[in-house]
Design a protein around this motif. Structure first.
Motif, short mmCIF file in Angstrom:
data_model
loop_
_atom_site.label_atom_id
_atom_site.label_comp_id
_atom_site.label_asym_id
_atom_site.label_seq_id
_atom_site.Cartn_x
_atom_site.Cartn_y
_atom_site.Cartn_z
N UNK A 225 73.26 16.28 16.31
CA UNK A 225 74.12 17.01 15.38
C UNK A 225 73.34 17.40 14.13
N UNK A 226 72.61 16.46 13.56
CA UNK A 226 71.85 16.73 12.34
C UNK A 226 70.79 17.80 12.59
N UNK A 227 70.06 17.69 13.69
CA UNK A 227 69.01 18.64 13.98
C UNK A 227 69.54 20.04 14.20
N UNK A 251 62.59 24.91 4.64
CA UNK A 251 62.85 23.47 4.63
C UNK A 251 63.88 23.06 5.68
N UNK A 252 65.09 23.68 5.70
CA UNK A 252 66.04 23.27 6.74
C UNK A 252 65.59 23.60 8.15
N UNK A 253 64.89 24.73 8.35
CA UNK A 253 64.41 25.07 9.69
C UNK A 253 63.41 24.04 10.18
N UNK A 259 63.79 16.95 13.35
CA UNK A 259 64.84 16.03 13.80
C UNK A 259 65.08 16.20 15.30
N UNK A 260 65.08 17.44 15.79
CA UNK A 260 65.28 17.68 17.22
C UNK A 260 64.10 17.15 18.04
N UNK A 261 62.90 17.22 17.47
CA UNK A 261 61.74 16.63 18.14
C UNK A 261 61.90 15.11 18.23
#
Length: 534
Positions: A225-227, A251-253, A259-261
Protein backbone atom coordinates in the motif's frame (compact mmCIF):
# COMPACT_ATOMS: atom_id res chain seq x y z
CA UNK A 1 -9.00 -41.03 -26.89
CA UNK A 2 -7.42 -39.69 -23.66
CA UNK A 3 -8.66 -36.39 -22.28
CA UNK A 4 -6.33 -33.42 -22.59
CA UNK A 5 -4.16 -32.66 -19.60
CA UNK A 6 -4.25 -29.30 -17.90
CA UNK A 7 -1.59 -26.80 -18.88
CA UNK A 8 1.56 -27.36 -16.80
CA UNK A 9 1.80 -23.61 -16.15
CA UNK A 10 -1.63 -23.44 -14.53
CA UNK A 11 -2.68 -25.17 -11.31
CA UNK A 12 -5.69 -27.50 -11.44
CA UNK A 13 -8.62 -26.03 -9.51
CA UNK A 14 -11.53 -27.77 -7.80
CA UNK A 15 -14.66 -28.04 -9.85
CA UNK A 16 -17.54 -25.57 -9.43
CA UNK A 17 -20.56 -26.83 -7.44
CA UNK A 18 -23.55 -27.69 -9.62
CA UNK A 19 -25.89 -25.12 -8.00
CA UNK A 20 -23.39 -22.34 -8.69
CA UNK A 21 -22.66 -23.64 -12.19
CA UNK A 22 -26.35 -23.42 -13.16
CA UNK A 23 -26.62 -19.71 -12.34
CA UNK A 24 -23.15 -18.69 -13.56
CA UNK A 25 -24.40 -16.42 -16.37
CA UNK A 26 -26.79 -14.60 -14.03
CA UNK A 27 -23.88 -14.10 -11.63
CA UNK A 28 -21.78 -12.70 -14.49
CA UNK A 29 -24.58 -10.24 -15.25
CA UNK A 30 -24.53 -8.95 -11.67
CA UNK A 31 -20.74 -8.68 -11.74
CA UNK A 32 -20.95 -6.74 -15.00
CA UNK A 33 -23.44 -4.29 -13.47
CA UNK A 34 -21.09 -3.70 -10.54
CA UNK A 35 -18.12 -3.30 -12.86
CA UNK A 36 -20.03 -1.01 -15.21
CA UNK A 37 -20.76 1.72 -12.69
CA UNK A 38 -17.22 1.72 -11.26
CA UNK A 39 -15.52 2.07 -14.66
CA UNK A 40 -18.25 4.14 -16.31
CA UNK A 41 -18.21 6.87 -13.66
CA UNK A 42 -14.51 7.53 -14.10
CA UNK A 43 -14.93 7.92 -17.86
CA UNK A 44 -18.00 10.15 -17.37
CA UNK A 45 -15.77 12.64 -15.60
CA UNK A 46 -13.64 13.10 -18.72
CA UNK A 47 -16.48 14.89 -20.55
CA UNK A 48 -17.63 16.78 -17.45
CA UNK A 49 -14.33 18.50 -16.68
CA UNK A 50 -15.17 21.54 -18.79
CA UNK A 51 -18.57 21.95 -17.10
CA UNK A 52 -17.12 21.53 -13.59
CA UNK A 53 -14.48 24.15 -14.44
CA UNK A 54 -17.22 26.68 -15.23
CA UNK A 55 -18.10 29.23 -12.53
CA UNK A 56 -21.05 28.53 -10.21
CA UNK A 57 -23.92 27.81 -10.61
CA UNK A 58 -23.00 25.94 -13.83
CA UNK A 59 -19.99 24.25 -12.23
CA UNK A 60 -17.64 24.61 -9.28
CA UNK A 61 -15.14 26.98 -10.87
CA UNK A 62 -12.40 24.36 -10.53
CA UNK A 63 -8.89 25.21 -11.68
CA UNK A 64 -6.92 22.91 -13.99
CA UNK A 65 -5.04 21.53 -10.97
CA UNK A 66 -8.25 20.91 -9.03
CA UNK A 67 -9.78 19.12 -12.01
CA UNK A 68 -6.74 16.88 -12.27
CA UNK A 69 -7.00 16.02 -8.57
CA UNK A 70 -10.71 15.28 -8.91
CA UNK A 71 -9.59 12.54 -11.30
CA UNK A 72 -6.36 11.66 -9.54
CA UNK A 73 -7.65 11.38 -5.96
CA UNK A 74 -9.78 8.48 -7.19
CA UNK A 75 -6.83 6.96 -9.04
CA UNK A 76 -4.47 7.38 -6.08
CA UNK A 77 -6.71 5.59 -3.59
CA UNK A 78 -7.89 3.02 -6.13
CA UNK A 79 -4.42 2.01 -7.31
CA UNK A 80 -2.90 2.12 -3.84
CA UNK A 81 -5.44 -0.27 -2.31
CA UNK A 82 -6.12 -2.66 -5.21
CA UNK A 83 -3.60 -5.29 -4.16
CA UNK A 84 -4.53 -5.13 -0.49
CA UNK A 85 -8.25 -5.35 -1.25
CA UNK A 86 -7.69 -8.39 -3.46
CA UNK A 87 -5.88 -10.14 -0.63
CA UNK A 88 -8.62 -9.25 1.84
CA UNK A 89 -11.22 -10.62 -0.56
CA UNK A 90 -9.34 -13.91 -0.83
CA UNK A 91 -9.12 -14.16 2.96
CA UNK A 92 -12.51 -12.90 4.18
CA UNK A 93 -14.75 -13.50 1.16
CA UNK A 94 -15.11 -11.93 -2.29
CA UNK A 95 -18.85 -11.42 -1.94
CA UNK A 96 -18.28 -9.46 1.28
CA UNK A 97 -15.63 -7.43 -0.52
CA UNK A 98 -18.07 -6.64 -3.34
CA UNK A 99 -20.88 -5.63 -0.99
CA UNK A 100 -18.59 -3.43 1.11
CA UNK A 101 -17.07 -1.79 -1.97
CA UNK A 102 -20.46 -1.04 -3.53
CA UNK A 103 -21.81 0.53 -0.34
CA UNK A 104 -18.76 2.79 -0.02
CA UNK A 105 -18.83 3.65 -3.73
CA UNK A 106 -22.52 4.56 -3.57
CA UNK A 107 -21.98 6.73 -0.49
CA UNK A 108 -19.04 8.50 -2.14
CA UNK A 109 -21.11 9.08 -5.29
CA UNK A 110 -23.94 10.72 -3.33
CA UNK A 111 -21.47 12.95 -1.48
CA UNK A 112 -19.66 13.89 -4.71
CA UNK A 113 -22.94 14.88 -6.39
CA UNK A 114 -23.59 17.54 -3.76
CA UNK A 115 -20.02 18.81 -3.33
CA UNK A 116 -20.01 22.51 -2.55
CA UNK A 117 -16.40 23.18 -3.53
CA UNK A 118 -13.58 21.66 -5.61
CA UNK A 119 -11.90 20.47 -2.40
CA UNK A 120 -15.00 18.56 -1.34
CA UNK A 121 -15.24 16.95 -4.77
CA UNK A 122 -11.62 15.79 -4.54
CA UNK A 123 -12.25 14.25 -1.08
CA UNK A 124 -15.46 12.52 -2.13
CA UNK A 125 -13.82 11.13 -5.25
CA UNK A 126 -11.23 9.55 -2.95
CA UNK A 127 -14.08 7.81 -1.07
CA UNK A 128 -15.35 6.50 -4.42
CA UNK A 129 -11.84 5.22 -5.17
CA UNK A 130 -11.85 3.31 -1.88
CA UNK A 131 -15.09 1.57 -2.80
CA UNK A 132 -13.95 0.84 -6.35
CA UNK A 133 -10.73 -0.73 -5.05
CA UNK A 134 -12.80 -3.45 -3.38
CA UNK A 135 -15.24 -3.91 -6.26
CA UNK A 136 -12.93 -4.21 -9.28
CA UNK A 137 -10.68 -7.15 -8.24
CA UNK A 138 -13.58 -8.99 -6.59
CA UNK A 139 -15.62 -9.08 -9.82
CA UNK A 140 -12.91 -10.97 -11.68
CA UNK A 141 -12.12 -13.17 -8.67
CA UNK A 142 -15.77 -14.24 -8.33
CA UNK A 143 -15.90 -14.91 -12.08
CA UNK A 144 -12.96 -17.32 -11.79
CA UNK A 145 -14.80 -19.19 -9.03
CA UNK A 146 -18.17 -19.63 -10.76
CA UNK A 147 -16.95 -20.68 -14.22
CA UNK A 148 -15.13 -23.86 -15.17
CA UNK A 149 -11.72 -23.48 -16.68
CA UNK A 150 -12.87 -24.16 -20.24
CA UNK A 151 -15.52 -21.41 -20.01
CA UNK A 152 -13.31 -18.85 -18.29
CA UNK A 153 -11.87 -17.36 -21.53
CA UNK A 154 -15.41 -16.67 -22.80
CA UNK A 155 -16.50 -15.16 -19.47
CA UNK A 156 -13.34 -13.07 -19.22
CA UNK A 157 -13.93 -11.87 -22.77
CA UNK A 158 -17.37 -10.61 -21.75
CA UNK A 159 -15.86 -9.09 -18.57
CA UNK A 160 -13.15 -7.30 -20.56
CA UNK A 161 -15.71 -6.17 -23.11
CA UNK A 162 -17.67 -4.66 -20.23
CA UNK A 163 -14.64 -2.64 -19.13
CA UNK A 164 -14.16 -1.28 -22.64
CA UNK A 165 -17.89 -0.67 -23.05
CA UNK A 166 -18.03 1.32 -19.81
CA UNK A 167 -15.04 3.42 -20.85
CA UNK A 168 -16.79 4.21 -24.13
CA UNK A 169 -20.39 4.78 -22.99
CA UNK A 170 -19.36 6.82 -19.94
CA UNK A 171 -18.87 9.98 -22.02
CA UNK A 172 -22.20 9.37 -23.79
CA UNK A 173 -24.03 8.99 -20.49
CA UNK A 174 -22.22 12.03 -19.13
CA UNK A 175 -23.16 14.07 -22.19
CA UNK A 176 -26.86 13.18 -21.88
CA UNK A 177 -26.90 13.99 -18.17
CA UNK A 178 -25.05 17.28 -18.59
CA UNK A 179 -27.44 18.41 -21.31
CA UNK A 180 -30.50 17.87 -19.09
CA UNK A 181 -29.31 18.12 -15.48
CA UNK A 182 -26.68 19.77 -13.31
CA UNK A 183 -23.10 18.50 -13.16
CA UNK A 184 -23.70 16.50 -9.95
CA UNK A 185 -26.06 14.18 -11.81
CA UNK A 186 -23.07 12.31 -13.27
CA UNK A 187 -22.37 11.03 -9.74
CA UNK A 188 -25.91 10.80 -8.36
CA UNK A 189 -26.92 8.42 -11.18
CA UNK A 190 -24.72 5.77 -9.52
CA UNK A 191 -26.85 5.52 -6.39
CA UNK A 192 -29.93 3.69 -7.77
CA UNK A 193 -27.67 1.39 -9.81
CA UNK A 194 -25.68 0.54 -6.67
CA UNK A 195 -28.90 -0.30 -4.80
CA UNK A 196 -30.03 -2.64 -7.59
CA UNK A 197 -26.60 -4.29 -7.75
CA UNK A 198 -26.54 -4.82 -3.97
CA UNK A 199 -29.94 -6.54 -4.00
CA UNK A 200 -29.04 -8.82 -6.92
CA UNK A 201 -25.65 -9.62 -5.45
CA UNK A 202 -27.07 -10.61 -2.08
CA UNK A 203 -29.47 -12.95 -3.89
CA UNK A 204 -27.34 -14.51 -6.65
CA UNK A 205 -23.60 -14.26 -5.99
CA UNK A 206 -22.05 -17.15 -4.00
CA UNK A 207 -19.42 -16.53 -1.37
CA UNK A 208 -15.90 -17.77 -2.06
CA UNK A 209 -12.57 -17.39 -0.33
CA UNK A 210 -9.17 -19.01 0.02
CA UNK A 211 -9.86 -22.14 2.13
CA UNK A 212 -6.33 -22.10 3.57
CA UNK A 213 -5.13 -18.48 3.61
CA UNK A 214 -2.46 -18.99 6.28
CA UNK A 215 -1.18 -16.15 8.40
CA UNK A 216 -1.92 -12.67 7.11
CA UNK A 217 1.17 -10.93 5.81
CA UNK A 218 0.69 -7.55 7.51
CA UNK A 219 4.16 -6.31 6.63
CA UNK A 220 3.75 -7.25 2.99
CA UNK A 221 0.31 -5.64 2.74
CA UNK A 222 1.58 -2.48 4.42
CA UNK A 223 4.59 -2.24 2.13
CA UNK A 224 2.45 -2.76 -0.98
CA UNK A 225 0.00 0.00 0.00
CA UNK A 226 2.73 2.47 0.98
CA UNK A 227 4.82 1.77 -2.12
CA UNK A 228 1.91 2.04 -4.55
CA UNK A 229 0.54 5.23 -2.96
CA UNK A 230 3.95 6.92 -3.03
CA UNK A 231 4.64 5.85 -6.61
CA UNK A 232 1.23 6.88 -7.97
CA UNK A 233 1.31 10.16 -6.01
CA UNK A 234 4.71 11.00 -7.48
CA UNK A 235 3.50 10.13 -10.98
CA UNK A 236 0.43 12.34 -10.56
CA UNK A 237 2.52 15.22 -9.22
CA UNK A 238 4.88 14.87 -12.16
CA UNK A 239 1.99 15.23 -14.57
CA UNK A 240 0.56 18.14 -12.64
CA UNK A 241 3.90 20.00 -12.56
CA UNK A 242 4.82 18.93 -16.11
CA UNK A 243 8.23 17.96 -14.73
CA UNK A 244 9.71 14.81 -13.26
CA UNK A 245 12.91 16.40 -11.98
CA UNK A 246 11.51 18.50 -9.13
CA UNK A 247 12.13 17.21 -5.58
CA UNK A 248 8.38 17.11 -4.90
CA UNK A 249 8.07 14.61 -7.75
CA UNK A 250 11.33 12.68 -7.56
CA UNK A 251 11.20 12.01 -3.81
CA UNK A 252 7.83 10.19 -3.73
CA UNK A 253 8.56 8.33 -6.99
CA UNK A 254 11.96 7.09 -5.81
CA UNK A 255 10.61 6.36 -2.32
CA UNK A 256 7.74 4.40 -3.84
CA UNK A 257 10.09 2.36 -6.02
CA UNK A 258 12.34 1.72 -3.00
CA UNK A 259 9.41 0.54 -0.87
CA UNK A 260 8.11 -1.71 -3.66
CA UNK A 261 11.60 -3.16 -4.07
CA UNK A 262 11.67 -3.85 -0.33
CA UNK A 263 8.20 -5.44 -0.69
CA UNK A 264 9.45 -7.83 -3.40
CA UNK A 265 12.57 -8.76 -1.41
CA UNK A 266 10.51 -9.32 1.72
CA UNK A 267 7.98 -11.48 -0.14
CA UNK A 268 10.76 -13.65 -1.59
CA UNK A 269 11.93 -14.50 1.93
CA UNK A 270 8.55 -14.75 3.67
CA UNK A 271 7.07 -18.15 4.53
CA UNK A 272 3.54 -16.68 4.19
CA UNK A 273 3.87 -14.09 1.38
CA UNK A 274 1.02 -11.82 0.37
CA UNK A 275 2.31 -12.15 -3.21
CA UNK A 276 4.11 -15.17 -4.61
CA UNK A 277 6.68 -13.31 -6.70
CA UNK A 278 7.71 -16.56 -8.39
CA UNK A 279 4.76 -16.06 -10.75
CA UNK A 280 6.70 -13.22 -12.36
CA UNK A 281 9.38 -15.71 -13.40
CA UNK A 282 6.88 -17.09 -15.91
CA UNK A 283 7.39 -15.18 -19.19
CA UNK A 284 3.70 -15.47 -20.09
CA UNK A 285 2.58 -13.96 -16.78
CA UNK A 286 5.11 -11.12 -16.89
CA UNK A 287 4.43 -10.32 -20.54
CA UNK A 288 0.68 -10.22 -19.87
CA UNK A 289 0.92 -7.73 -17.00
CA UNK A 290 3.42 -5.64 -19.01
CA UNK A 291 1.01 -5.57 -21.96
CA UNK A 292 -1.82 -4.33 -19.74
CA UNK A 293 0.36 -1.56 -18.29
CA UNK A 294 1.67 -0.45 -21.69
CA UNK A 295 -1.67 -0.39 -23.49
CA UNK A 296 -3.34 1.64 -20.73
CA UNK A 297 -0.30 3.94 -20.53
CA UNK A 298 -0.81 4.78 -24.18
CA UNK A 299 -4.61 4.80 -24.21
CA UNK A 300 -5.36 6.78 -21.02
CA UNK A 301 -2.97 9.56 -22.00
CA UNK A 302 -4.79 10.02 -25.28
CA UNK A 303 -8.23 9.73 -23.66
CA UNK A 304 -7.34 12.62 -21.35
CA UNK A 305 -6.49 15.08 -24.13
CA UNK A 306 -9.04 13.86 -26.68
CA UNK A 307 -11.88 15.41 -24.63
CA UNK A 308 -10.23 18.83 -24.96
CA UNK A 309 -9.60 18.28 -28.68
CA UNK A 310 -13.23 17.38 -29.36
CA UNK A 311 -14.83 20.03 -27.16
CA UNK A 312 -12.43 22.97 -27.15
CA UNK A 313 -10.88 22.73 -30.62
CA UNK A 314 -13.72 21.12 -32.57
CA UNK A 315 -16.52 22.75 -30.59
CA UNK A 316 -18.53 19.58 -29.98
CA UNK A 317 -20.82 19.34 -26.97
CA UNK A 318 -20.17 16.78 -24.22
CA UNK A 319 -22.89 14.57 -25.72
CA UNK A 320 -21.48 14.84 -29.26
CA UNK A 321 -18.03 13.94 -27.95
CA UNK A 322 -19.43 10.90 -26.20
CA UNK A 323 -21.34 9.75 -29.28
CA UNK A 324 -18.12 9.82 -31.29
CA UNK A 325 -16.85 7.03 -29.02
CA UNK A 326 -19.71 4.71 -29.98
CA UNK A 327 -17.58 2.85 -32.57
CA UNK A 328 -15.08 2.03 -29.81
CA UNK A 329 -17.91 0.72 -27.63
CA UNK A 330 -19.43 -1.35 -30.42
CA UNK A 331 -16.06 -2.90 -31.26
CA UNK A 332 -15.61 -3.89 -27.62
CA UNK A 333 -19.09 -5.41 -27.44
CA UNK A 334 -18.68 -7.41 -30.64
CA UNK A 335 -15.07 -8.58 -30.52
CA UNK A 336 -14.03 -8.93 -26.85
CA UNK A 337 -16.33 -11.92 -26.09
CA UNK A 338 -15.12 -13.58 -29.31
CA UNK A 339 -11.40 -12.95 -28.82
CA UNK A 340 -11.01 -16.48 -27.43
CA UNK A 341 -11.97 -17.87 -30.87
CA UNK A 342 -9.17 -15.91 -32.52
CA UNK A 343 -6.74 -17.09 -29.80
CA UNK A 344 -7.79 -20.71 -30.35
CA UNK A 345 -7.08 -20.39 -34.05
CA UNK A 346 -4.00 -18.16 -34.17
CA UNK A 347 -2.56 -18.18 -30.64
CA UNK A 348 -2.36 -15.48 -27.98
CA UNK A 349 0.90 -14.12 -29.38
CA UNK A 350 -0.46 -13.31 -32.84
CA UNK A 351 -3.82 -12.02 -31.61
CA UNK A 352 -2.40 -9.75 -28.89
CA UNK A 353 0.46 -8.43 -31.03
CA UNK A 354 -2.03 -7.61 -33.80
CA UNK A 355 -4.29 -5.92 -31.27
CA UNK A 356 -1.42 -3.82 -29.92
CA UNK A 357 -0.46 -2.88 -33.47
CA UNK A 358 -4.06 -1.78 -34.15
CA UNK A 359 -4.05 0.36 -31.00
CA UNK A 360 -0.71 1.89 -32.02
CA UNK A 361 -2.14 2.65 -35.47
CA UNK A 362 -5.21 4.30 -33.95
CA UNK A 363 -3.15 6.39 -31.54
CA UNK A 364 -0.75 7.42 -34.27
CA UNK A 365 -3.70 8.64 -36.35
CA UNK A 366 -4.21 11.46 -33.84
CA UNK A 367 -0.96 12.91 -35.14
CA UNK A 368 -2.80 13.72 -38.39
CA UNK A 369 -5.97 15.17 -36.87
CA UNK A 370 -6.58 18.88 -37.33
CA UNK A 371 -9.44 21.30 -36.79
CA UNK A 372 -11.25 20.04 -39.91
CA UNK A 373 -10.74 16.25 -39.80
CA UNK A 374 -13.97 14.59 -41.04
CA UNK A 375 -16.14 12.92 -38.42
CA UNK A 376 -16.12 9.61 -40.28
CA UNK A 377 -12.31 9.47 -40.08
CA UNK A 378 -12.41 9.95 -36.32
CA UNK A 379 -15.12 7.29 -36.00
CA UNK A 380 -12.99 4.86 -38.03
CA UNK A 381 -9.98 5.51 -35.80
CA UNK A 382 -12.03 4.81 -32.66
CA UNK A 383 -13.32 1.61 -34.29
CA UNK A 384 -9.74 0.46 -34.93
CA UNK A 385 -8.76 1.27 -31.35
CA UNK A 386 -11.74 -0.59 -29.92
CA UNK A 387 -11.06 -3.63 -32.09
CA UNK A 388 -7.43 -3.67 -31.00
CA UNK A 389 -8.35 -3.38 -27.30
CA UNK A 390 -10.91 -6.18 -27.65
CA UNK A 391 -8.16 -8.53 -28.83
CA UNK A 392 -5.69 -7.57 -26.09
CA UNK A 393 -7.53 -7.49 -22.78
CA UNK A 394 -9.27 -10.91 -22.78
CA UNK A 395 -6.21 -13.01 -23.76
CA UNK A 396 -3.79 -11.28 -21.39
CA UNK A 397 -6.32 -11.41 -18.54
CA UNK A 398 -6.83 -15.13 -19.16
CA UNK A 399 -3.04 -15.60 -19.15
CA UNK A 400 -2.77 -13.88 -15.76
CA UNK A 401 -5.77 -15.46 -14.07
CA UNK A 402 -5.20 -19.03 -15.25
CA UNK A 403 -1.63 -18.96 -13.99
CA UNK A 404 -2.94 -18.78 -10.42
CA UNK A 405 -5.13 -21.30 -8.56
CA UNK A 406 -8.75 -20.34 -7.91
CA UNK A 407 -8.17 -19.65 -4.23
CA UNK A 408 -5.73 -16.86 -5.20
CA UNK A 409 -8.11 -15.30 -7.76
CA UNK A 410 -8.43 -12.08 -5.77
CA UNK A 411 -4.66 -11.60 -5.76
CA UNK A 412 -4.44 -12.32 -9.47
CA UNK A 413 -7.24 -9.89 -10.27
CA UNK A 414 -5.59 -7.27 -8.07
CA UNK A 415 -2.28 -7.67 -9.94
CA UNK A 416 -4.11 -7.32 -13.26
CA UNK A 417 -5.91 -4.16 -12.16
CA UNK A 418 -2.94 -2.65 -10.31
CA UNK A 419 -0.75 -2.74 -13.41
CA UNK A 420 -3.64 -1.33 -15.45
CA UNK A 421 -4.14 1.56 -13.02
CA UNK A 422 -0.45 2.36 -12.59
CA UNK A 423 0.02 2.21 -16.36
CA UNK A 424 -2.97 4.51 -16.88
CA UNK A 425 -1.78 6.97 -14.24
CA UNK A 426 1.66 7.03 -15.83
CA UNK A 427 0.07 7.64 -19.21
CA UNK A 428 -1.96 10.62 -18.02
CA UNK A 429 1.02 12.05 -16.11
CA UNK A 430 3.83 11.47 -18.60
CA UNK A 431 1.89 12.10 -21.80
CA UNK A 432 0.05 14.96 -20.11
CA UNK A 433 3.44 16.47 -19.28
CA UNK A 434 4.53 16.13 -22.91
CA UNK A 435 1.30 17.78 -24.06
CA UNK A 436 1.64 20.60 -21.52
CA UNK A 437 5.31 21.26 -22.24
CA UNK A 438 4.86 21.42 -26.01
CA UNK A 439 1.75 23.60 -25.66
CA UNK A 440 3.50 26.06 -23.37
CA UNK A 441 6.46 26.30 -25.70
CA UNK A 442 4.16 26.93 -28.68
CA UNK A 443 1.84 29.51 -27.09
CA UNK A 444 4.40 31.43 -25.02
CA UNK A 445 5.47 33.69 -27.87
CA UNK A 446 1.86 34.70 -28.61
CA UNK A 447 1.07 36.03 -25.12
CA UNK A 448 3.22 39.16 -25.24
CA UNK A 449 0.24 41.49 -25.73
CA UNK A 450 -1.44 40.26 -22.54
CA UNK A 451 -0.95 41.97 -19.16
CA UNK A 452 2.04 40.49 -17.34
CA UNK A 453 -0.15 39.37 -14.42
CA UNK A 454 -2.12 36.88 -16.55
CA UNK A 455 0.56 35.59 -18.93
CA UNK A 456 1.61 32.67 -16.75
CA UNK A 457 -1.98 31.60 -16.15
CA UNK A 458 -2.87 31.95 -19.83
CA UNK A 459 0.03 29.72 -20.84
CA UNK A 460 -0.82 26.80 -18.56
CA UNK A 461 -3.26 25.01 -20.87
CA UNK A 462 -5.63 25.42 -23.81
CA UNK A 463 -8.58 25.95 -21.48
CA UNK A 464 -6.67 28.61 -19.53
CA UNK A 465 -5.70 30.47 -22.72
CA UNK A 466 -9.25 30.42 -24.05
CA UNK A 467 -10.63 31.58 -20.68
CA UNK A 468 -8.23 34.55 -20.56
CA UNK A 469 -8.95 35.38 -24.20
CA UNK A 470 -12.70 35.43 -23.52
CA UNK A 471 -12.33 37.49 -20.35
CA UNK A 472 -10.10 40.13 -21.96
CA UNK A 473 -11.76 40.05 -25.38
CA UNK A 474 -8.50 38.89 -27.00
CA UNK A 475 -10.11 36.89 -29.81
CA UNK A 476 -6.86 36.92 -31.76
CA UNK A 477 -5.48 34.33 -29.29
CA UNK A 478 -8.08 31.66 -30.11
CA UNK A 479 -6.64 30.45 -33.43
CA UNK A 480 -3.00 30.33 -32.17
CA UNK A 481 -4.17 28.48 -29.03
CA UNK A 482 -5.97 25.89 -31.13
CA UNK A 483 -2.92 25.42 -33.36
CA UNK A 484 -0.56 25.16 -30.39
CA UNK A 485 -2.79 22.48 -28.88
CA UNK A 486 -2.94 20.55 -32.16
CA UNK A 487 0.86 20.64 -32.44
CA UNK A 488 1.17 19.40 -28.85
CA UNK A 489 -1.44 16.69 -29.48
CA UNK A 490 0.47 15.47 -32.54
CA UNK A 491 3.70 15.06 -30.56
CA UNK A 492 1.86 13.28 -27.76
CA UNK A 493 0.09 10.99 -30.23
CA UNK A 494 3.41 9.84 -31.70
CA UNK A 495 4.69 9.14 -28.16
CA UNK A 496 1.52 7.15 -27.37
CA UNK A 497 1.80 5.14 -30.57
CA UNK A 498 5.44 4.38 -29.77
CA UNK A 499 4.51 2.99 -26.35
CA UNK A 500 1.81 0.79 -27.88
CA UNK A 501 4.35 -0.44 -30.45
CA UNK A 502 6.69 -1.44 -27.60
CA UNK A 503 3.78 -3.40 -26.14
CA UNK A 504 3.34 -5.21 -29.45
CA UNK A 505 6.99 -6.25 -29.37
CA UNK A 506 6.70 -7.48 -25.76
CA UNK A 507 3.70 -9.71 -26.41
CA UNK A 508 5.13 -10.96 -29.69
CA UNK A 509 8.29 -12.00 -27.88
CA UNK A 510 6.84 -13.64 -24.77
CA UNK A 511 3.21 -14.67 -25.14
CA UNK A 512 2.65 -18.24 -26.32
CA UNK A 513 1.71 -19.21 -29.83
CA UNK A 514 -1.21 -21.48 -30.62
CA UNK A 515 0.51 -24.74 -29.71
CA UNK A 516 1.44 -23.55 -26.22
CA UNK A 517 -1.64 -21.48 -25.60
CA UNK A 518 -2.58 -21.33 -21.91
CA UNK A 519 -5.98 -22.32 -20.66
CA UNK A 520 -6.33 -25.88 -21.94
CA UNK A 521 -9.72 -26.92 -20.60
CA UNK A 522 -9.87 -29.53 -17.87
CA UNK A 523 -13.07 -31.17 -19.10
CA UNK A 524 -11.99 -34.60 -17.89
CA UNK A 525 -12.29 -33.69 -14.22
CA UNK A 526 -15.62 -34.70 -12.67
CA UNK A 527 -17.88 -32.01 -11.23
CA UNK A 528 -17.78 -31.71 -7.46
CA UNK A 529 -20.98 -32.28 -5.51
CA UNK A 530 -22.86 -29.19 -4.39
CA UNK A 531 -21.64 -29.49 -0.83
CA UNK A 532 -17.97 -29.89 -1.73
CA UNK A 533 -16.98 -26.26 -1.40
CA UNK A 534 -19.54 -24.79 0.91
Amino acid sequence: MPAPSPSPSAPVSPRVPEAVHRRRWAVLGVLMLSLLIVVLDNSILNVAVKTIASPAPTGLGSTQSELEWAINSYTLVFAGLLFASGLLGDRFGRKKSLLFGLVVFGLGSALAAFSGSPGELVAHRAVMGLGAAFVMPATLAVLMNVFERDEQPKAIGIWAGGVGLAIAIGPITGGVLLEHFWWGSIFLVNVPVVLIALALMAWLVPESRDPAPGRIDLAGVGLSVLGLVLLVYGIIRGGERASFTEPGVLVPVLAGLAVLTAFVLYERRSDHPALDVSYFRKPVFSAAVAAIALVFFALMGVTFFSAFYLQSVRGYSALDSGLLLLPLALAQMVFAPRARLAVARFGARTVCASGMAAVALGLGAFAFFDADTPVWVMALVFLVQGTGMAHIMPPVTVAIMQTLPREKAGSGSAINNTFRQVGGALGVAVLGSVLSSVYRGEIEGRLGALPAAVRTTAGESLEATLAVAEKLGAEELVAPAHQAFLDAMHVTAWASAGIAAVGAVVVAAFLPGRAADPGVPDRAAPRAPESARR
